[in-house]
Motif scaffolding. Structure first.
Motif, PDB file in Angstrom:
ATOM      1  N   THR A   1       5.431  19.316 -28.370  1.00 46.67           N
ATOM      2  CA  THR A   1       5.870  19.095 -26.996  1.00 46.67           C
ATOM      3  C   THR A   1       4.848  18.281 -26.215  1.00 46.67           C
ATOM      4  OG1 THR A   1       7.012  21.201 -27.086  1.00 46.67           O
ATOM      5  CG2 THR A   1       6.665  20.254 -24.913  1.00 46.67           C
TER       6      THR A   1
ATOM      7  N   VAL B   1      -1.799  23.651 -20.671  1.00 41.40           N
ATOM      8  CA  VAL B   1      -2.030  25.093 -20.558  1.00 41.40           C
ATOM      9  C   VAL B   1      -1.267  25.823 -21.657  1.00 41.40           C
ATOM     10  CG1 VAL B   1      -1.466  27.102 -19.153  1.00 41.40           C
ATOM     11  CG2 VAL B   1      -2.557  25.135 -18.111  1.00 41.40           C
ATOM     12  N   THR B   2      -0.009  25.404 -21.863  1.00 46.19           N
ATOM     13  CA  THR B   2       0.804  26.037 -22.897  1.00 46.19           C
ATOM     14  C   THR B   2       0.152  25.856 -24.261  1.00 46.19           C
ATOM     15  OG1 THR B   2       2.678  25.365 -21.555  1.00 46.19           O
ATOM     16  CG2 THR B   2       3.168  26.239 -23.719  1.00 46.19           C
TER      17      THR B   2
ATOM     18  N   THR C   1       0.768  21.527 -17.272  1.00 45.25           N
ATOM     19  CA  THR C   1       1.520  22.691 -17.738  1.00 45.25           C
ATOM     20  C   THR C   1       1.593  22.710 -19.260  1.00 45.25           C
ATOM     21  OG1 THR C   1       2.835  22.426 -15.742  1.00 45.25           O
ATOM     22  CG2 THR C   1       3.663  23.971 -17.376  1.00 45.25           C
ATOM     23  N   PHE C   2       1.832  21.531 -19.857  1.00 48.40           N
ATOM     24  CA  PHE C   2       1.909  21.487 -21.318  1.00 48.40           C
ATOM     25  C   PHE C   2       0.539  21.732 -21.957  1.00 48.40           C
ATOM     26  CE2 PHE C   2       5.835  18.593 -20.844  1.00 48.40           C
ATOM     27  CZ  PHE C   2       6.646  19.706 -20.779  1.00 48.40           C
TER      28      PHE C   2
ATOM     29  N   SER D   1       0.831  -1.211   0.000  1.00 47.68           N
ATOM     30  CA  SER D   1       0.000   0.000   0.000  1.00 47.68           C
ATOM     31  C   SER D   1       0.858   1.250   0.000  1.00 47.68           C
ATOM     32  CB  SER D   1      -0.966  -0.005   1.174  1.00 47.68           C
ATOM     33  OG  SER D   1      -0.309   0.342   2.354  1.00 47.68           O
ATOM     34  N   THR D   2       2.038   1.201   0.651  1.00 50.06           N
ATOM     35  CA  THR D   2       2.920   2.370   0.633  1.00 50.06           C
ATOM     36  C   THR D   2       3.397   2.642  -0.789  1.00 50.06           C
ATOM     37  OG1 THR D   2       3.679   1.745   2.811  1.00 50.06           O
ATOM     38  CG2 THR D   2       4.982   3.376   1.664  1.00 50.06           C
ATOM     39  N   THR D   3       3.812   1.566  -1.489  1.00 46.61           N
ATOM     40  CA  THR D   3       4.346   1.760  -2.835  1.00 46.61           C
ATOM     41  C   THR D   3       3.272   2.270  -3.779  1.00 46.61           C
ATOM     42  OG1 THR D   3       5.791  -0.078  -2.399  1.00 46.61           O
ATOM     43  CG2 THR D   3       5.654   0.654  -4.671  1.00 46.61           C
TER      44      THR D   3
ATOM     45  N   VAL E   1       1.029   9.350  -5.932  1.00 44.55           N
ATOM     46  CA  VAL E   1       1.514  10.713  -5.752  1.00 44.55           C
ATOM     47  C   VAL E   1       2.424  11.096  -6.915  1.00 44.55           C
ATOM     48  CG1 VAL E   1       2.747  12.284  -4.224  1.00 44.55           C
ATOM     49  CG2 VAL E   1       1.347  10.478  -3.257  1.00 44.55           C
ATOM     50  N   TYR E   2       3.288  10.136  -7.328  1.00 43.00           N
ATOM     51  CA  TYR E   2       4.132  10.420  -8.489  1.00 43.00           C
ATOM     52  C   TYR E   2       3.277  10.737  -9.712  1.00 43.00           C
ATOM     53  CZ  TYR E   2       6.142   9.415 -12.932  1.00 43.00           C
ATOM     54  OH  TYR E   2       6.449   9.498 -14.259  1.00 43.00           O
TER      55      TYR E   2
ATOM     56  N   THR F   1       2.211  14.199  -9.784  1.00 46.50           N
ATOM     57  CA  THR F   1       3.228  15.153 -10.229  1.00 46.50           C
ATOM     58  C   THR F   1       3.339  15.121 -11.754  1.00 46.50           C
ATOM     59  OG1 THR F   1       5.086  13.614 -10.120  1.00 46.50           O
ATOM     60  CG2 THR F   1       4.587  14.826  -8.116  1.00 46.50           C
TER      61      THR F   1
ATOM     62  N   LEU G   1       0.646  17.056 -13.282  1.00 41.79           N
ATOM     63  CA  LEU G   1       0.892  18.497 -13.304  1.00 41.79           C
ATOM     64  C   LEU G   1       1.835  18.888 -14.431  1.00 41.79           C
ATOM     65  CD1 LEU G   1       0.753  19.000  -9.587  1.00 41.79           C
ATOM     66  CD2 LEU G   1      -0.063  20.703 -11.196  1.00 41.79           C
ATOM     67  N   LEU G   2       2.796  18.000 -14.708  1.00 44.15           N
ATOM     68  CA  LEU G   2       3.686  18.249 -15.841  1.00 44.15           C
ATOM     69  C   LEU G   2       2.855  18.360 -17.124  1.00 44.15           C
ATOM     70  CD1 LEU G   2       7.007  17.832 -16.355  1.00 44.15           C
ATOM     71  CD2 LEU G   2       6.111  15.887 -17.606  1.00 44.15           C
TER      72      LEU G   2
ATOM     73  N   PHE H   1       0.542   3.842  -3.072  1.00 44.42           N
ATOM     74  CA  PHE H   1       0.177   5.229  -2.729  1.00 44.42           C
ATOM     75  C   PHE H   1       1.258   6.200  -3.223  1.00 44.42           C
ATOM     76  CE2 PHE H   1       0.275   8.735   0.461  1.00 44.42           C
ATOM     77  CZ  PHE H   1      -0.856   9.376  -0.004  1.00 44.42           C
ATOM     78  N   GLY H   2       2.516   5.827  -2.976  1.00 44.94           N
ATOM     79  CA  GLY H   2       3.617   6.669  -3.440  1.00 44.94           C
ATOM     80  C   GLY H   2       3.574   6.855  -4.946  1.00 44.94           C
TER      81      GLY H   2
END
Lengths: 211, 656
Positions: free
Chosen positions: A148, A52-53, A49-50, A30-32, A38-39, A42, A45-46, A34-35
């Motif tokens: 991109t 939005v661009t 950003t693209f 479960s830790t892996t 989270v990755y 991230t 979000l990358l 969940f981690g």
């Protein structure tokens, strides 16, 4: 052999004595996962950003071609289907791994790999076509943001293919253990995530570009 | 063969040659010292390959000290130049080298000092405070550190080989574009920041999962120590902000390497897009640096007031409010972009709103002291200085948040005074307080208090002398990044005062460096004989011996209230049975170091356009990662008997 497994207690199973000895205060599975979630956020979000661009630059064509002149929806639709079915194969691999059917797992992973590779091949063909017609990323801000955004997704798929290949060997050598199962689950999260991103690319870049 | 790298890259102007020689000599001396004392094996086994967060935390602090020395030297050179370069004199630094210096100063201080301080503290304190034996992903934690160190190394290399960026610490285009900065400087900046930034994302993921998944039994969210809470908020910010930095840098890279048109002034690109994106990361970054420091003071003030923290719940909500609001204010960094008055007013109001939760925190600390038993130790003195500086800098920040005012003082020294008040008076003073406070926990002895006090007064007074006049200079029209001005401006006397202030700060910093080594030398005299709780503190990290054993807690504690150690000392804690168990810990691995080294080479090769080397080092990274993923997780086991033996040994607590 086909003993049913409970997903979230992989590490406490006696069936896999070869993995990390569980600490009573750590549940590795479960830790892996969940981690990794989270990755994925991230990474999301990358891509955000693209996106939005792309949204900002989609009509800044510098006198060059606009989305309508460039995209062929038929190819993109085939691309989409190929990627989605690759995810289906990945899901089937995960289901087979729950039943500890090693051969089936490897077969489904190979199917997922081939479909993923064809997706990348189609995309590369589309890209070369664009570049040959003089519509490369140097042409305008719109084309820069297009290459991109779509290219980053393609790069993710390519990294996924490498990962899939390494994992096929791992499943072959190590069998289905808590360790390989964990990595398989994490990979399938990654693969489905890329699907989701592609759905957004399909909608925002291709479909909305055509109207 | 070597891309843009020619012998020319090794020649610099005199002031820079001195710095390079100094750096090379210091490095060589260090290597000789390690060889002389035959410490290589020890260094490799105990430190370089470690996955123990306590060790990694110390390594972060060591990198911070090195980078701080560099960033501080940059600052001194700038102040000296501004003191000398008036009217006919042009000072001792050329204009282009001056630009390199201020770009390097900002980059070094934010990315390699500020972030290093935050991750250093997180590594050292969080596992101990939440009653955990390790972090969630020990290997990723080490990898995050090595990527951070790799970025720092690249910045140092730029000093000796070629040039660093001259485009400021955030490299705004079109100046940072290939057309106006064709050299290697911006590329050095891009890769140093990109590599360290990816390291930060990785470390952030690790700590989010650690805090959410590994708290000891009974420690619910509202029973977590405030430092851990503040770090939780900071890592949420890291996770939401750093990917934006990564993406923005990718876009700038593509502009520079592949002739794309995101931020160019032709091809329909838009430079303001970069400024928006970089501040969408940059503003949360400011709070990433300061939130954990709020946490540090929330631990120090109750301890040295012998009173529980006033308004715990309001502290938590204030942290959460700041976390949310920090995403809604990025545009205040460029009101002068010319957005409509409606847009500017929205961001102005949001900025003013942040003062509310921050004010709540200040008052909570002050009320914590009210009717407490306040001890005037050096961490507390740093706190008093922090409150003063932070309030002044906060109020000037409120002034800047009004767009009409901002138009007047934008990019002036007024702004410089404001944010240095936050970063030095806030982050740095907070780090010094935390460093002094937790030092005995990790070493078993105290820093020399007398030297601490001398350093404190130098820093505090030096800061006031060096930065308060900048508010005046700002109003008088002096802009930032100024390497020369006319005598008729009348600024010279004030710049002289400012330079003098910088020298006082230098004294403080030197006393601190000396104090560190002196305290290690006389450690027997300053030994902590209290069994791990020298300050009569309240949280779990003080309930175990100092320095903590490798497994932190022999018996995982169970907590039922906010200040668990205080409860134990008052006999109000639930009794835990002393049954030792086998403890499993991950084994050391050098793979984090290897990936970091490949990343440095990759960054260097990309900077100089040595593409074969870039491909080689990238495949090195991939291969190493695959090797790591093909190995089974290995663990070493410390048996219950050994744990028992170690615990009795530790508790005797004798000087080493």
């Amino acid at each position: 052999m086909s003993r049913p497994l409970t997903l979230h207690h992989q590490d406490t199973l006696e069936a896999h004595p070869d993995t990390r000895v569980p600490d009573p205060h750590q549940d590795v599975f479960s830790t892996t996962t969940f981690g990794f979630w989270v990755y994925l956020m991230t990474d999301c979000l990358l891509f955000a950003t693209f996106f939005v661009t792309f949204a900002v630059f989609h009509d800044r064509t510098f006198g060059g071609p606009s989305p309508k002149d460039l995209f062929d929806l038929k190819t993109v639709f085939i691309e989409t289907m190929v990627l989605l079915f690759s995810s289906v194969a990945c899901g089937l691999a995960l289901l087979s791994s729950l039943k500890l059917e090693k051969t089936k797992v490897i077969i489904w992973m190979a199917v997922a790999f081939l479909l993923g590779a064809s997706f990348v091949a189609i995309e590369l063909k589309e890209f070369t076509h664009l570049v040959h017609e003089g519509n490369s990323w140097e042409r305008s801000a719109f084309l820069s943001s297009f290459f991109t955004l779509v290219g980053t997704h393609g790069l993710h798929v390519s990294v996924g293919l490498l990962w899939l290949m390494v994992m096929m060997f791992q499943v072959f050598w190590m069998g289905i253990t808590a360790l390989t199962f964990r990595r398989l689950s994490v990979f399938s999260m990654f693969w489905h995530f890329l699907d989701l991103i592609w759905i957004f690319i399909f909608t925002f870049v291709y479909l909305m570009g055509m109207v | 063969m070597f891309g843009r790298l020619t012998t020319e890259a090794f020649f610099h102007e005199p002031s820079q040659n001195g710095a390079v020689a100094g750096m090379v000599i210091m490095g060589a001396l260090l290597l000789i010292l390690i060889t002389w004392t035959a410490r290589w094996k020890w260094l490799w086994k105990e430190w370089i390959t470690t996955v123990d967060p306590k060790r990694i935390g110390v390594m972060y602090i060591v990198v911070v000290l090195i980078m701080f020395a560099k960033g501080f030297a940059d600052a001194l050179m700038m102040r000296l130049q501004q003191f000398l370069s008036v009217g006919d004199s042009s000072g001792f630094i050329s204009a282009s080298h001056f630009q390199e210096i201020f770009s390097a100063h900002g980059t070094t201080m934010i990315f390699f000092v500020g972030m290093g301080v935050i991750f250093g503290l997180m590594n050292l304190i969080i596992p101990l405070q939440i009653g955990a034996r390790d972090v969630a992903f020990p290997f990723l934690n080490a990898l995050g550190f090595w990527l951070f160190a790799s970025g720092g190394l690249l910045t140092l290399i730029s000093l000796a080989i070629g040039k660093f960026s001259t485009a400021g610490w955030l490299a705004y285009p079109p100046l940072s574009g290939i057309e106006y900065s064709p050299g290697v400087g911006v590329d050095y900046w891009i890769w140093a920041v990109q590599i360290a930034g990816i390291g930060s994302t990785i470390a952030g993921i690790n700590f989010l999962v650690t805090i959410m998944k590994m708290r000891c039994p009974g420690m619910t969210y509202m029973k977590m120590p405030i430092f851990t809470w503040s770090c939780l908020c900071a890592v949420v910010l890291i996770i939401l902000a750093f990917p934006v930095l990564t993406a923005t840098l990718v876009l700038l890279t593509l502009d520079r390497y592949l002739d794309m048109h995101f931020f160019t002034s032709y091809g329909d690109g838009n430079p303001m897009m970069y400024v928006n994106l970089i501040w969408a990361w940059g503003h949360p970054e400011v709070y990433i640096l300061i939130l954990p420091i709020f946490g540090v003071f929330s631990e120090i003030v109750p301890t040295f007031s012998e009173k529980r923290l006033f308004g715990y719940a309001s502290m938590v909500w204030a942290l959460i409010m700041i976390t949310i609001l920090s995403y809604l204010v990025w545009l205040h960094h460029f009101f002068t972009m010319g957005a409509s008055p409606y847009v500017n007013s929205f961001f102005g109001i949001m900025t003013i709103l942040i003062a509310i939760p921050t004010g709540v925190k200040i008052f909570n600390w002050l009320f914590t002291k009210f009717r407490g038993r306040v001890h005037f130790t050096s961490p507390m003195l740093w706190f008093f200085a922090f409150v003063l500086n932070f309030t002044v800098a906060g109020m000037t920040g409120i002034l800047l948040s009004a767009p009409p005012v901002d138009y007047q003082v934008h990019n002036s020294l007024f702004l410089i005074a404001h944010f240095h008040g936050m970063v030095i008076g806030g982050v740095l003073f907070g780090f010094f307080a935390g460093f002094t406070y937790w030092f005995p926990k990790f070493t078993g002895f105290f820093l020399d208090e007398k030297l601490n006090l001398y350093a404190f007064w130098c820093w505090f007074l030096g800061f006031l002398v060096a930065f308060m006049p900048l508010y005046m200079l700002g109003f008088m029209g002096a802009t930032r990044r100024l390497d020369h001005y006319e005598a008729s401006t009348g600024w010279h006397p004030i710049f002289a005062v400012v330079a003098f202030g910088a020298c006082i700060i230098l004294c403080g910093a030197l006393i601190q460096f000396f104090g560190l080594f002196w305290s290690i030398k006389i450690r027997k005299r300053n030994w902590d004989h209290s069994g791990g709780d020298p300050w009569n503190a309240r949280t779990l990290e003080w309930s175990i011996p100092s320095p903590p054993p490798i497994y932190n807690f022999a018996i995982i504690p169970t907590v039922d209230q906010r200040d668990p150690l205080w409860a134990i000392k008052r006999g109000q804690a639930p009794k835990t049975e002393k049954i030792y168990e086998d403890i499993h810990l991950p084994v050391n691995t050098p793979i984090g170091l290897y990936i970091g080294m490949f990343a440095t080479i990759f960054g260097f090769a990309m900077t100089w356009h040595i593409f074969w080397l870039a491909i080689l080092s990238l495949s090195g990274i991939i291969t190493t990662a695959i090797i790591r993923l093909s190995l089974r997780d290995k663990h070493e086991t410390i048996s219950a008997d050994e744990v028992k033996k170690m615990e009795t040994l530790q508790n005797r607590n004798e000087p080493l």
